[in-house]
Design a protein around this motif. Structure first.
Motif, PDB file in Angstrom:
ATOM      1  N   ARG A   1       0.854  -1.318  -0.033  1.00 48.50           N
ATOM      2  CA  ARG A   1      -0.015  -0.060   0.049  1.00 48.50           C
ATOM      3  C   ARG A   1       0.961   1.309   0.044  1.00 48.50           C
ATOM      4  N   SER A   2       2.092   1.315   0.788  1.00 52.32           N
ATOM      5  CA  SER A   2       2.935   2.342   0.945  1.00 52.32           C
ATOM      6  C   SER A   2       3.567   2.811  -0.487  1.00 52.32           C
ATOM      7  N   ALA A   3       3.724   1.645  -1.251  1.00 49.37           N
ATOM      8  CA  ALA A   3       4.573   1.632  -2.598  1.00 49.37           C
ATOM      9  C   ALA A   3       3.891   2.007  -3.808  1.00 49.37           C
ATOM     10  N   LEU A   4       2.415   1.923  -3.590  1.00 44.26           N
ATOM     11  CA  LEU A   4       1.535   2.043  -4.760  1.00 44.26           C
ATOM     12  C   LEU A   4       1.629   3.522  -5.651  1.00 44.26           C
ATOM     13  N   ARG A   5       1.677   4.549  -4.545  1.00 49.66           N
ATOM     14  CA  ARG A   5       1.591   5.927  -5.450  1.00 49.66           C
ATOM     15  C   ARG A   5       2.879   5.971  -6.146  1.00 49.66           C
ATOM     16  N   PHE A   6       4.101   5.448  -5.767  1.00 55.18           N
ATOM     17  CA  PHE A   6       5.245   5.736  -6.531  1.00 55.18           C
ATOM     18  C   PHE A   6       5.058   4.835  -7.870  1.00 55.18           C
ATOM     19  N   HIS A   7       4.476   3.525  -7.815  1.00 56.71           N
ATOM     20  CA  HIS A   7       4.302   2.676  -8.936  1.00 56.71           C
ATOM     21  C   HIS A   7       3.435   3.497 -10.041  1.00 56.71           C
ATOM     22  N   HIS A   8       2.222   4.207  -9.403  1.00 56.37           N
ATOM     23  CA  HIS A   8       1.343   4.849 -10.198  1.00 56.37           C
ATOM     24  C   HIS A   8       2.341   6.274 -11.007  1.00 56.37           C
ATOM     25  N   GLU A   9       2.919   6.868 -10.035  1.00 56.68           N
ATOM     26  CA  GLU A   9       3.585   7.905 -10.564  1.00 56.68           C
ATOM     27  C   GLU A   9       4.827   7.550 -11.661  1.00 56.68           C
ATOM     28  N   ILE A  10       5.270   6.536 -11.666  1.00 54.32           N
ATOM     29  CA  ILE A  10       6.266   6.218 -12.583  1.00 54.32           C
ATOM     30  C   ILE A  10       5.525   5.516 -13.859  1.00 54.32           C
ATOM     31  N   GLY A  11       4.349   5.359 -13.799  1.00 57.29           N
ATOM     32  CA  GLY A  11       3.272   4.818 -14.994  1.00 57.29           C
ATOM     33  C   GLY A  11       3.792   3.537 -15.262  1.00 57.29           C
ATOM     34  N   SER A  12       4.140   2.533 -14.092  1.00 53.30           N
ATOM     35  CA  SER A  12       4.457   1.225 -14.495  1.00 53.30           C
ATOM     36  C   SER A  12       3.263   0.318 -14.529  1.00 53.30           C
ATOM     37  N   THR A  13       3.310  -0.656 -15.532  1.00 57.12           N
ATOM     38  CA  THR A  13       2.041  -1.390 -16.023  1.00 57.12           C
ATOM     39  C   THR A  13       2.531  -3.020 -15.417  1.00 57.12           C
ATOM     40  N   LEU A  14       3.573  -2.891 -14.927  1.00 58.91           N
ATOM     41  CA  LEU A  14       3.903  -4.264 -14.164  1.00 58.91           C
ATOM     42  C   LEU A  14       3.502  -4.780 -12.930  1.00 58.91           C
ATOM     43  N   PRO A  15       3.470  -5.706 -12.457  1.00 61.17           N
ATOM     44  CA  PRO A  15       3.128  -6.058 -11.034  1.00 61.17           C
ATOM     45  C   PRO A  15       4.333  -5.281 -10.279  1.00 61.17           C
ATOM     46  N   LEU A  16       3.997  -5.050  -9.105  1.00 59.37           N
ATOM     47  CA  LEU A  16       4.806  -4.123  -8.133  1.00 59.37           C
ATOM     48  C   LEU A  16       5.439  -5.183  -7.102  1.00 59.37           C
ATOM     49  N   LEU A  17       6.611  -5.212  -6.580  1.00 56.84           N
ATOM     50  CA  LEU A  17       7.284  -5.821  -5.781  1.00 56.84           C
ATOM     51  C   LEU A  17       7.440  -5.216  -4.682  1.00 56.84           C
ATOM     52  N   ALA A  18       6.857  -5.756  -3.555  1.00 61.79           N
ATOM     53  CA  ALA A  18       6.688  -5.079  -2.266  1.00 61.79           C
ATOM     54  C   ALA A  18       7.500  -6.133  -1.381  1.00 61.79           C
ATOM     55  N   TYR A  19       7.526  -5.544  -0.232  1.00 61.85           N
ATOM     56  CA  TYR A  19       8.340  -6.381   1.030  1.00 61.85           C
ATOM     57  C   TYR A  19       9.336  -7.326   0.630  1.00 61.85           C
ATOM     58  N   GLN A  20      10.648  -6.543  -0.089  1.00 59.98           N
ATOM     59  CA  GLN A  20      11.620  -7.198  -0.872  1.00 59.98           C
ATOM     60  C   GLN A  20      11.273  -8.394  -1.686  1.00 59.98           C
ATOM     61  N   GLY A  21      10.194  -8.371  -2.361  1.00 58.63           N
ATOM     62  CA  GLY A  21       9.693  -9.289  -3.321  1.00 58.63           C
ATOM     63  C   GLY A  21       8.793 -10.462  -2.537  1.00 58.63           C
ATOM     64  N   ALA A  22       8.577 -10.360  -1.285  1.00 61.99           N
ATOM     65  CA  ALA A  22       7.857 -11.404  -0.609  1.00 61.99           C
ATOM     66  C   ALA A  22       6.184 -11.336  -1.336  1.00 61.99           C
ATOM     67  N   TRP A  23       5.968  -9.945  -1.628  1.00 61.15           N
ATOM     68  CA  TRP A  23       4.571  -9.844  -1.829  1.00 61.15           C
ATOM     69  C   TRP A  23       4.578  -9.222  -3.475  1.00 61.15           C
ATOM     70  N   ILE A  24       4.143  -9.922  -4.516  1.00 62.49           N
ATOM     71  CA  ILE A  24       4.026  -9.241  -5.911  1.00 62.49           C
ATOM     72  C   ILE A  24       2.642  -9.236  -6.176  1.00 62.49           C
ATOM     73  N   GLN A  25       2.305  -8.079  -6.572  1.00 60.63           N
ATOM     74  CA  GLN A  25       0.961  -7.959  -7.057  1.00 60.63           C
ATOM     75  C   GLN A  25       0.576  -6.940  -8.063  1.00 60.63           C
ATOM     76  N   ASP A  26      -0.384  -7.213  -8.863  1.00 57.35           N
ATOM     77  CA  ASP A  26      -0.616  -6.385 -10.125  1.00 57.35           C
ATOM     78  C   ASP A  26      -1.683  -5.314  -9.677  1.00 57.35           C
ATOM     79  N   PRO A  27      -1.321  -4.055  -9.560  1.00 55.90           N
ATOM     80  CA  PRO A  27      -2.340  -3.190  -9.072  1.00 55.90           C
ATOM     81  C   PRO A  27      -3.410  -2.872 -10.231  1.00 55.90           C
ATOM     82  N   ALA A  28      -3.254  -3.114 -11.190  1.00 49.17           N
ATOM     83  CA  ALA A  28      -4.020  -2.918 -12.388  1.00 49.17           C
ATOM     84  C   ALA A  28      -5.385  -3.917 -12.223  1.00 49.17           C
TER      85      ALA A  28
END
Length: 273
Positions: A50-77
């Protein structure tokens, strides 16, 4: 470098976001130019999803987001969860017992991350600052054992005294093998423990090879701390920030200027534009 980079992976804190906790316009512009060339961009962070989401959106990423060092990989879209690897409940309790030894208890703020929520014993000044920077409200529960209704994604111990964190890391590395726990520091004051099967390198490999069908040679990664090491080693081009500890800089192929000097923009300019 003549390899063709198709994926750029960026850490957040100390890499694209400095003291201001924002991405500087210069860095944003460089990332946009990379995307315009058809290169994919992804975030890999120790932060909560949740904390990383705004950065993911700001850089315009369309890939899944790697959070918690990669322990949680989820596609925000699509909200699709690609991976969620946790720390065994028993191990989390052992760590807590260790942190609550009389000589350590008053020195450490302990954070349990469960289902993308942050649980703490009490709200210390360090935790308040952390919550403010991550934009997440910490839930104070007194005894953290009560929060362990399910396995945590990550366990973090925070202390302003970096020597205490260093001692914690070396002493727990003697107690747990890499096959039992992944232990790292994301900043000098954060000790972090996650599932042994993960690190940012494993997460980036998953994005590159499983999802995009490319190889390490097609990946460029930029980071600034010990939790970025595996990712920098994996990538065809691994760039450390000028503000990274010297041991991290030593394993990178190139060292960019610091985050406050928009090092990411400089690195992008040099290798990708």
């Amino acid at each position: 470098m003549n390899q063709e980079i198709k994926l750029l992976v960026l850490d957040i804190d100390g890499t694209i976001a400095g003291k201001s906790n924002q991405i500087h316009a210069k860095v944003k512009k460089a990332i946009q130019a990379v995307r315009a060339k058809g290169i994919q961009v992804a975030v890999a962070t120790g932060r909560m999803y949740r904390s990383a989401l705004r950065f993911h959106h700001e850089i315009g990423s369309t890939l899944p987001l790697l959070a918690y060092q990669g322990a949680w990989i989820q596609d925000p879209a699509t909200q699709k969860m690609h991976r969620h690897w946790t720390v065994a409940k028993q191990t989390a309790i052992q760590l807590l017992d260790y942190f609550e030894q009389p000589e350590l208890r008053s020195l450490l703020s302990v954070h349990f991350y469960i289902n993308d929520c942050l649980y703490v014993r009490e709200l210390t000044s360090e935790t308040r600052l952390y919550s403010e920077r991550s934009g997440i409200e910490a839930i104070a529960v007194g005894d953290l054992r009560q929060a362990l209704t399910t396995e945590p994604t990550k366990v973090l111990a925070l202390c302003d005294d970096t020597e205490i964190i260093d001692n914690l890391l070396s002493s727990l590395r003697q107690q747990y093998t890499p096959a039992e726990l992944y232990l790292t520091k994301s900043v000098a004051t954060f000790f972090e423990a996650t599932n042994p099967s993960i690190n940012k390198g494993v997460g980036v490999r998953y994005l590159a090879e499983e999802l995009l069908g490319i190889t390490a040679a097609n990946v460029m990664a930029i980071g600034d701390n010990f939790n970025d090491v595996e990712m920098l080693e994996y990538a065809g081009i691994g760039v450390a920030m000028g503000n990274a500890p010297s041991d991290v800089q030593a394993i990178a192929q190139w060292v960019a200027p610091s985050v406050e000097q928009n090092g990411v923009a400089v690195a992008i300019e040099k290798f990708l534009l």
